[in-house]
Design an enzyme around this catalytic site. Sequence first.
Site, short mmCIF file in Angstrom:
data_model
loop_
_atom_site.label_atom_id
_atom_site.label_comp_id
_atom_site.label_asym_id
_atom_site.label_seq_id
_atom_site.Cartn_x
_atom_site.Cartn_y
_atom_site.Cartn_z
N HIS A 184 6.92 -7.51 -2.29
CA HIS A 184 6.77 -6.84 -1.00
C HIS A 184 7.75 -7.43 0.02
O HIS A 184 7.61 -7.17 1.22
CB HIS A 184 5.35 -7.03 -0.46
CG HIS A 184 4.28 -6.29 -1.22
ND1 HIS A 184 4.43 -4.99 -1.65
CD2 HIS A 184 3.03 -6.66 -1.61
CE1 HIS A 184 3.33 -4.61 -2.28
NE2 HIS A 184 2.47 -5.60 -2.28
N SER A 236 -4.46 3.03 4.37
CA SER A 236 -4.66 2.38 3.08
C SER A 236 -4.69 0.85 3.25
O SER A 236 -5.51 0.16 2.63
CB SER A 236 -3.53 2.80 2.13
OG SER A 236 -3.72 2.24 0.87
N LYS A 245 0.80 -1.24 0.00
CA LYS A 245 0.00 0.00 0.00
C LYS A 245 0.83 1.29 0.00
O LYS A 245 0.38 2.33 0.48
CB LYS A 245 -1.01 0.04 1.15
CG LYS A 245 -1.84 -1.21 1.33
CD LYS A 245 -2.36 -1.78 0.05
CE LYS A 245 -3.41 -0.92 -0.62
NZ LYS A 245 -3.75 -1.50 -1.97
#
Length: 293
Positions: free
Chosen positions: A107, A137, A44
């Site tokens: 990630h 988020s 995010k």
Amino acid sequence: MDLPRPEMFDFHGVHMTHYFTDNWEKVQNFKARPNDIVVATYPKSGTTWVSYILDLLHFRQTDAERENTVPLDERVPFLEFFMPSLYTPGTEMADMLSTTPRIIKTHLPVQFMPKSFWEQSCRIVYVARNAKDNVVSYFHFDCTEKIQPEPGDWKSFLQRFKDGKMVFGSWYDHVCGWWEKKQMYSNIHYMFFEDLVEDTGREIRGLCSFLGLSPSEDEREKIRGAVQFDVMKANPLTNLEDDTTLDFSISQFMRKGKVGDWKNHFTVAQNEQFDEHYKQMMKNATLQFRTEI
Ligand code: A3P
């Protein structure tokens, strides 16, 4: 689509779900190519935005057909994602990419990066976002994304974020780990979401200079236009509208795209406690974030 929410577990000191660990051996043994470009982020932080910028910078002019027909998440595979019942594994998608360079998203915290990326001296673009907007988020995303753990309410989610019990671990460890790596490895371009919002054109120029690209001013301007929030939101290929695990009735993938939306979520007390906790956690004074612009 009805999918059971996965449990999180401690994976070598980082909270994860099986969707990102089931293919671990193939991820760790992934064979990078020297011209691969990696987009690395904590979830995010602007992964999709920067992936799209990189994709356009490399392929907009040469492959317009692909730009208009292939969803971004197929153009930029998610290395560690493994849900073979619905999607080709990220490692296989990356192996099948015929484009040069390959743009690959991850990630992973820095200590989990497959060693081949370092051995091949691949260029890595790391995007970081201030913790307050990042957690907001992430909260909305986890409400929307059925293959993320049960989000619970905002209060408990915020506490879990502070405790680092999020998928891909602690925000603090992630942004600091990559920041420290950048001091030793010159092929990392460390960017901030807030800078992108403030001046997208300037950040695109920064990316070009890191990647050794020299598009014309007109071309850069076209890309800047194409990656504006509203344009990406209206584009089903970048708003991830093909993603069957997202519940769009709860939230769009392209939700708000703002700096400072945390003010609509944090109470005064939550903000004060967060700031206090942040001071304890962020010992590295050289890494500074802006929570408003
Ligand atoms: P919000 O939930 O605050 O709106 P990621 O791609 O890493 O999952 O990050 C998603 C976040 O980046 C979302 O934040 C999304 O709206 C925002 N984002 C994506 N593209 C953007 C753009 N072109 N401009 C501004 N924000 C963007």
